[in-house]
Scaffold this motif. Sequence first.
Motif, PDB file in Angstrom:
ATOM      1  N   ASP A 194       0.828  -1.203   0.000  1.00  0.00           N
ATOM      2  CA  ASP A 194       0.000   0.000   0.000  1.00  0.00           C
ATOM      3  C   ASP A 194       0.866   1.258   0.000  1.00  0.00           C
ATOM      4  O   ASP A 194       0.593   2.208  -0.730  1.00  0.00           O
ATOM      5  N   VAL A 195       1.930   1.250   0.808  1.00  0.00           N
ATOM      6  CA  VAL A 195       2.853   2.392   0.842  1.00  0.00           C
ATOM      7  C   VAL A 195       3.487   2.583  -0.532  1.00  0.00           C
ATOM      8  O   VAL A 195       3.590   3.700  -1.040  1.00  0.00           O
ATOM      9  N   TYR A 196       3.885   1.488  -1.173  1.00  0.00           N
ATOM     10  CA  TYR A 196       4.475   1.541  -2.506  1.00  0.00           C
ATOM     11  C   TYR A 196       3.488   2.147  -3.505  1.00  0.00           C
ATOM     12  O   TYR A 196       3.829   3.060  -4.262  1.00  0.00           O
ATOM     13  N   LYS A 197       2.261   1.646  -3.504  1.00  0.00           N
ATOM     14  CA  LYS A 197       1.252   2.138  -4.449  1.00  0.00           C
ATOM     15  C   LYS A 197       0.952   3.615  -4.230  1.00  0.00           C
ATOM     16  O   LYS A 197       0.746   4.366  -5.181  1.00  0.00           O
ATOM     17  N   GLN A 198       0.925   4.051  -2.977  1.00  0.00           N
ATOM     18  CA  GLN A 198       0.676   5.455  -2.698  1.00  0.00           C
ATOM     19  C   GLN A 198       1.826   6.324  -3.208  1.00  0.00           C
ATOM     20  O   GLN A 198       1.599   7.429  -3.704  1.00  0.00           O
ATOM     21  N   GLY A 199       3.054   5.824  -3.105  1.00  0.00           N
ATOM     22  CA  GLY A 199       4.198   6.557  -3.636  1.00  0.00           C
ATOM     23  C   GLY A 199       4.115   6.696  -5.143  1.00  0.00           C
ATOM     24  O   GLY A 199       4.381   7.765  -5.699  1.00  0.00           O
ATOM     25  N   VAL A 200       3.726   5.621  -5.813  1.00  0.00           N
ATOM     26  CA  VAL A 200       3.556   5.664  -7.271  1.00  0.00           C
ATOM     27  C   VAL A 200       2.433   6.635  -7.625  1.00  0.00           C
ATOM     28  O   VAL A 200       2.561   7.436  -8.554  1.00  0.00           O
ATOM     29  N   TYR A 201       1.338   6.580  -6.876  1.00  0.00           N
ATOM     30  CA  TYR A 201       0.208   7.486  -7.122  1.00  0.00           C
ATOM     31  C   TYR A 201       0.643   8.942  -6.975  1.00  0.00           C
ATOM     32  O   TYR A 201       0.304   9.789  -7.805  1.00  0.00           O
ATOM     33  N   ASN A 229      10.919   4.284  -1.861  1.00  0.00           N
ATOM     34  CA  ASN A 229      11.405   5.055  -3.007  1.00  0.00           C
ATOM     35  C   ASN A 229      10.877   4.529  -4.334  1.00  0.00           C
ATOM     36  O   ASN A 229      11.256   5.033  -5.392  1.00  0.00           O
ATOM     37  N   CYS A 230      10.034   3.498  -4.282  1.00  0.00           N
ATOM     38  CA  CYS A 230       9.347   2.939  -5.452  1.00  0.00           C
ATOM     39  C   CYS A 230      10.305   2.480  -6.555  1.00  0.00           C
ATOM     40  O   CYS A 230      10.008   2.606  -7.736  1.00  0.00           O
ATOM     41  N   LYS A 231      11.446   1.939  -6.154  1.00  0.00           N
ATOM     42  CA  LYS A 231      12.396   1.439  -7.146  1.00  0.00           C
ATOM     43  C   LYS A 231      12.079  -0.007  -7.492  1.00  0.00           C
ATOM     44  O   LYS A 231      11.597  -0.772  -6.666  1.00  0.00           O
ATOM     45  N   TRP A 246      12.983  -3.929  -8.538  1.00  0.00           N
ATOM     46  CA  TRP A 246      13.920  -4.896  -7.967  1.00  0.00           C
ATOM     47  C   TRP A 246      15.246  -4.903  -8.721  1.00  0.00           C
ATOM     48  O   TRP A 246      16.319  -4.906  -8.100  1.00  0.00           O
ATOM     49  N   ASP A 247      15.200  -4.926 -10.032  1.00  0.00           N
ATOM     50  CA  ASP A 247      16.430  -4.971 -10.827  1.00  0.00           C
ATOM     51  C   ASP A 247      17.282  -3.717 -10.624  1.00  0.00           C
ATOM     52  O   ASP A 247      18.518  -3.793 -10.585  1.00  0.00           O
ATOM     53  N   ASP A 248      16.630  -2.581 -10.486  1.00  0.00           N
ATOM     54  CA  ASP A 248      17.361  -1.333 -10.254  1.00  0.00           C
ATOM     55  C   ASP A 248      18.051  -1.348  -8.892  1.00  0.00           C
ATOM     56  O   ASP A 248      19.178  -0.870  -8.750  1.00  0.00           O
ATOM     57  N   ILE A 249      17.370  -1.904  -7.897  1.00  0.00           N
ATOM     58  CA  ILE A 249      17.966  -2.007  -6.564  1.00  0.00           C
ATOM     59  C   ILE A 249      19.190  -2.925  -6.613  1.00  0.00           C
ATOM     60  O   ILE A 249      20.253  -2.600  -6.076  1.00  0.00           O
ATOM     61  N   ALA A 250      19.036  -4.080  -7.278  1.00  0.00           N
ATOM     62  CA  ALA A 250      20.142  -5.036  -7.383  1.00  0.00           C
ATOM     63  C   ALA A 250      21.350  -4.383  -8.047  1.00  0.00           C
ATOM     64  O   ALA A 250      22.491  -4.506  -7.564  1.00  0.00           O
ATOM     65  N   ARG A 251      21.115  -3.675  -9.116  1.00  0.00           N
ATOM     66  CA  ARG A 251      22.199  -3.008  -9.842  1.00  0.00           C
ATOM     67  C   ARG A 251      22.861  -1.941  -8.958  1.00  0.00           C
ATOM     68  O   ARG A 251      24.083  -1.827  -8.913  1.00  0.00           O
ATOM     69  N   GLU A 252      22.038  -1.204  -8.237  1.00  0.00           N
ATOM     70  CA  GLU A 252      22.542  -0.107  -7.415  1.00  0.00           C
ATOM     71  C   GLU A 252      23.407  -0.590  -6.247  1.00  0.00           C
ATOM     72  O   GLU A 252      24.402   0.045  -5.905  1.00  0.00           O
TER      73      GLU A 252
END
Length: 181
Positions: A35-42, A132-134, A136-142
Amino acid sequence: KKKRNWKSRAIIPIFTGILTTIGSFDMTVKDFLKDVYKQGVYLRTLKTTKEKLLEDIASPKAMAYDDVKVDSSAQSDLSDKLLQIYAERDRLREKILKAMAEVLERKKIAIELINRLPSYEERVIMMEHYLNCKKWDDIAREIHYSSSSVFFYHGMALNALRDMTNDSVILEDADSDECLE
């Protein structure tokens, strides 16, 4: 799978599009974080929409030019258009601020939960994804980890949070006298 124990199922959508509760209810840790993720995207979408709307309103295409005017009323038309742009900008800004306040409350709870995790990797992965709504692949790379390692730490973090909270995050209405647990 654990069944939710709803204290109150009365959920109403408010004008910002984010769900607000009447009374209190609890949700699983994973559902809360989603829910927190979806609200960030919204919220990000709302900000982008505001920018696009203001761009559209201010564009020459949005201004109606019926006839070429020879008198001084052309300046009046432009002034009216500018007033319309400013009014729309202020309305959208107010809507975004209200949405941000709602999202911030949920994010505060999420931060408190995530900061209780024992591992740095778990905290970083959970914050980057859910707050931060990132992706999974971006987190892994980072963080220079494989995707499977990121998923492993995510699973460990979820299990730790479930254990800490008995897999229940209780949310209260802002007007409620009860506290967040």
